[in-house]
Design a protein around this motif. Structure first.
Motif, PDB file in Angstrom:
ATOM      1  N   ARG A 147      70.909  21.864  32.316  1.00  0.00           N
ATOM      2  CA  ARG A 147      72.296  21.407  32.420  1.00  0.00           C
ATOM      3  C   ARG A 147      73.059  22.121  33.528  1.00  0.00           C
ATOM      4  NH1 ARG A 147      74.389  20.332  26.179  1.00  0.00           N
ATOM      5  NH2 ARG A 147      72.674  18.943  25.576  1.00  0.00           N
ATOM      6  N   ALA A 148      72.355  22.943  34.276  1.00  0.00           N
ATOM      7  CA  ALA A 148      73.000  23.668  35.375  1.00  0.00           C
ATOM      8  C   ALA A 148      73.201  22.758  36.585  1.00  0.00           C
ATOM      9  CB  ALA A 148      72.157  24.870  35.770  1.00  0.00           C
ATOM     10  N   THR A 149      74.222  23.053  37.368  1.00  0.00           N
ATOM     11  CA  THR A 149      74.437  22.325  38.613  1.00  0.00           C
ATOM     12  C   THR A 149      73.257  22.527  39.560  1.00  0.00           C
ATOM     13  OG1 THR A 149      76.829  22.621  38.368  1.00  0.00           O
ATOM     14  CG2 THR A 149      76.011  22.014  40.560  1.00  0.00           C
ATOM     15  N   ASP A 150      72.716  23.742  39.552  1.00  0.00           N
ATOM     16  CA  ASP A 150      71.565  24.071  40.391  1.00  0.00           C
ATOM     17  C   ASP A 150      70.473  24.684  39.509  1.00  0.00           C
ATOM     18  OD1 ASP A 150      69.722  24.907  42.249  1.00  0.00           O
ATOM     19  OD2 ASP A 150      71.198  25.811  43.609  1.00  0.00           O
ATOM     20  N   PRO A 151      69.634  23.848  38.887  1.00  0.00           N
ATOM     21  CA  PRO A 151      68.596  24.356  37.981  1.00  0.00           C
ATOM     22  C   PRO A 151      67.647  25.340  38.644  1.00  0.00           C
ATOM     23  CG  PRO A 151      68.823  21.972  37.747  1.00  0.00           C
ATOM     24  CD  PRO A 151      69.624  22.375  38.950  1.00  0.00           C
ATOM     25  N   VAL A 152      67.318  25.106  39.917  1.00  0.00           N
ATOM     26  CA  VAL A 152      66.389  25.982  40.627  1.00  0.00           C
ATOM     27  C   VAL A 152      66.974  27.386  40.749  1.00  0.00           C
ATOM     28  CG1 VAL A 152      65.208  26.391  42.809  1.00  0.00           C
ATOM     29  CG2 VAL A 152      65.325  24.080  41.872  1.00  0.00           C
ATOM     30  N   ALA A 153      68.253  27.473  41.077  1.00  0.00           N
ATOM     31  CA  ALA A 153      68.897  28.777  41.222  1.00  0.00           C
ATOM     32  C   ALA A 153      68.908  29.534  39.899  1.00  0.00           C
ATOM     33  CB  ALA A 153      70.317  28.609  41.749  1.00  0.00           C
ATOM     34  N   VAL A 154      69.140  28.823  38.805  1.00  0.00           N
ATOM     35  CA  VAL A 154      69.150  29.469  37.487  1.00  0.00           C
ATOM     36  C   VAL A 154      67.754  29.977  37.145  1.00  0.00           C
ATOM     37  CG1 VAL A 154      69.521  29.137  35.015  1.00  0.00           C
ATOM     38  CG2 VAL A 154      71.107  28.124  36.664  1.00  0.00           C
ATOM     39  N   LEU A 155      66.728  29.147  37.383  1.00  0.00           N
ATOM     40  CA  LEU A 155      65.355  29.573  37.124  1.00  0.00           C
ATOM     41  C   LEU A 155      65.006  30.800  37.960  1.00  0.00           C
ATOM     42  CD1 LEU A 155      62.557  29.223  35.874  1.00  0.00           C
ATOM     43  CD2 LEU A 155      62.046  27.537  37.654  1.00  0.00           C
ATOM     44  N   GLU A 156      65.403  30.798  39.228  1.00  0.00           N
ATOM     45  CA  GLU A 156      65.126  31.942  40.094  1.00  0.00           C
ATOM     46  C   GLU A 156      65.831  33.190  39.575  1.00  0.00           C
ATOM     47  OE1 GLU A 156      66.374  30.527  43.883  1.00  0.00           O
ATOM     48  OE2 GLU A 156      64.439  29.579  44.340  1.00  0.00           O
ATOM     49  N   GLY A 157      67.058  33.026  39.069  1.00  0.00           N
ATOM     50  CA  GLY A 157      67.793  34.158  38.521  1.00  0.00           C
ATOM     51  C   GLY A 157      67.113  34.731  37.294  1.00  0.00           C
ATOM     52  N   ILE A 158      66.604  33.862  36.437  1.00  0.00           N
ATOM     53  CA  ILE A 158      65.882  34.305  35.241  1.00  0.00           C
ATOM     54  C   ILE A 158      64.629  35.061  35.645  1.00  0.00           C
ATOM     55  CG2 ILE A 158      64.569  33.513  33.240  1.00  0.00           C
ATOM     56  CD1 ILE A 158      66.607  31.162  33.083  1.00  0.00           C
ATOM     57  N   ARG A 159      63.923  34.538  36.633  1.00  0.00           N
ATOM     58  CA  ARG A 159      62.697  35.196  37.088  1.00  0.00           C
ATOM     59  C   ARG A 159      63.001  36.571  37.691  1.00  0.00           C
ATOM     60  NH1 ARG A 159      58.051  32.528  37.568  1.00  0.00           N
ATOM     61  NH2 ARG A 159      57.524  33.662  39.476  1.00  0.00           N
ATOM     62  N   ARG A 160      64.110  36.689  38.405  1.00  0.00           N
ATOM     63  CA  ARG A 160      64.507  38.002  38.927  1.00  0.00           C
ATOM     64  C   ARG A 160      64.807  38.966  37.793  1.00  0.00           C
ATOM     65  NH1 ARG A 160      67.116  34.979  42.976  1.00  0.00           N
ATOM     66  NH2 ARG A 160      69.033  34.933  41.745  1.00  0.00           N
ATOM     67  N   GLU A 161      65.510  38.469  36.784  1.00  0.00           N
ATOM     68  CA  GLU A 161      65.839  39.292  35.607  1.00  0.00           C
ATOM     69  C   GLU A 161      64.576  39.815  34.932  1.00  0.00           C
ATOM     70  OE1 GLU A 161      67.754  38.666  31.130  1.00  0.00           O
ATOM     71  OE2 GLU A 161      68.275  37.258  32.726  1.00  0.00           O
ATOM     72  N   LEU A 162      63.528  39.007  34.954  1.00  0.00           N
ATOM     73  CA  LEU A 162      62.278  39.380  34.295  1.00  0.00           C
ATOM     74  C   LEU A 162      61.349  40.162  35.214  1.00  0.00           C
ATOM     75  CD1 LEU A 162      61.558  36.043  32.403  1.00  0.00           C
ATOM     76  CD2 LEU A 162      62.543  38.146  31.480  1.00  0.00           C
ATOM     77  N   GLY A 163      61.735  40.335  36.476  1.00  0.00           N
ATOM     78  CA  GLY A 163      60.920  41.076  37.411  1.00  0.00           C
ATOM     79  C   GLY A 163      59.716  40.302  37.914  1.00  0.00           C
ATOM     80  N   LEU A 164      59.793  38.969  37.875  1.00  0.00           N
ATOM     81  CA  LEU A 164      58.701  38.139  38.355  1.00  0.00           C
ATOM     82  C   LEU A 164      58.855  37.858  39.853  1.00  0.00           C
ATOM     83  CD1 LEU A 164      58.633  35.539  35.454  1.00  0.00           C
ATOM     84  CD2 LEU A 164      56.972  37.354  35.846  1.00  0.00           C
ATOM     85  N   SER A 165      57.730  37.652  40.501  1.00  0.00           N
ATOM     86  CA  SER A 165      57.753  37.327  41.922  1.00  0.00           C
ATOM     87  C   SER A 165      58.468  36.010  42.151  1.00  0.00           C
ATOM     88  CB  SER A 165      56.316  37.235  42.450  1.00  0.00           C
ATOM     89  OG  SER A 165      56.314  36.681  43.749  1.00  0.00           O
ATOM     90  N   GLN A 166      59.281  35.954  43.187  1.00  0.00           N
ATOM     91  CA  GLN A 166      59.968  34.717  43.522  1.00  0.00           C
ATOM     92  C   GLN A 166      59.086  33.792  44.349  1.00  0.00           C
ATOM     93  OE1 GLN A 166      63.057  33.874  42.256  1.00  0.00           O
ATOM     94  NE2 GLN A 166      62.579  35.694  41.069  1.00  0.00           N
TER      95      GLN A 166
END
Length: 236
Positions: free
Chosen positions: A214-233
């Motif tokens: 439901r985000a305006t930019d789903p990709v940006a939200v997913l990338e933010g979650i991955r950063r929070e988890l310490g996953l490679s972008q």
């Protein structure tokens, strides 16, 4: 930690909407979930279309019926080549063992997990439908039963992950819905945590829907979650 720990549910009323969302995601950075709404509307074809786009699919149909019926449904679902599928643990031992045998009969079996207590329910809610004991007691009991019947893991709230680990061991796969970002409303989920909290509590896979879809930019939200988890972008 699995690089594709995030599972994005495609909870849309038709294949076109689901595939449009999938087109905005990278199958190397997440998996997707097909639930009842989409599967009833679009059928097995949508699973094949997602596979063609490179996605691994969690087929979330939560089978719950007599053992023979569930076994047949599980075998048909497994033949679709899905990565993961589930059944309700409250269907009982005979049903769980039948599901396990059915899934094991295909060439490449998917992960088979049991649903313990839905994350929309609390102690009062389960009491009203006849469960004795607390949510925690029922989750622990159903997790133990699921493991005894040979399934790969369970769906549970991340808040329950430590209890499930204690009841079923460290090798058990824990799939956790009810994941919300710190700024999100809970919606219809009662037992929610953030992505980082879920991993800290022991979750293996995070089902994250509305904060992404439901985000305006789903990709940006997913990338933010991955950063929070310490996953490679970078896609693996």
């Amino acid at each position: 930690m699995d690089n594709k720990i995030v599972v994005v549910p495609l909870d849309f009323p038709d294949a076109a909407s689901a595939l449009a969302m999938a087109a905005r995601l990278d199958p190397r950075l997440c998996r997707v979930k097909v639930g009842k709404e989409l599967f009833v509307a679009a059928g097995p074809a949508v699973v094949e279309q997602l596979h063609q786009r490179g996605f691994e699919v969690f087929l979330d149909l939560k089978f719950h019926d007599i053992p023979n019926t569930v076994a047949g449904a599980c075998k048909s679902a497994a033949r679709l080549g899905v990565w993961m599928m589930n059944v309700h643990a409250s269907g009982g031992e005979a049903m769980l063992r039948a599901a396990r045998e059915a899934v094991a009969s295909v060439t490449k079996p998917p992960l088979l997990i049991g649903v313990t207590i839905l994350t929309s329910l609390d102690d009062e809610s389960i009491a009203r439908v006849g469960f004795s004991g607390s949510v925690r007691e029922n989750v622990e009991r159903l997790a133990r039963l699921t493991k005894e019947c040979g399934l790969d893991g369970v769906v549970c709230s991340a808040q329950e992950a430590p209890w499930v680990r204690a009841a079923a061991g460290t090798s058990f796969t824990l799939v956790t819905p009810g994941i919300r970002l710190a700024t999100d409303a809970k919606g219809d989920q009662v037992r929610t945590v953030t992505p980082a909290e879920a991993v800290k509590l022991g979750a293996d896979y995070l089902v994250i829907g509305r904060p992404i879809t439901r985000a305006t930019d789903p990709v940006a939200v997913l990338e933010g979650i991955r950063r929070e988890l310490g996953l490679s972008q970078e896609a693996a």
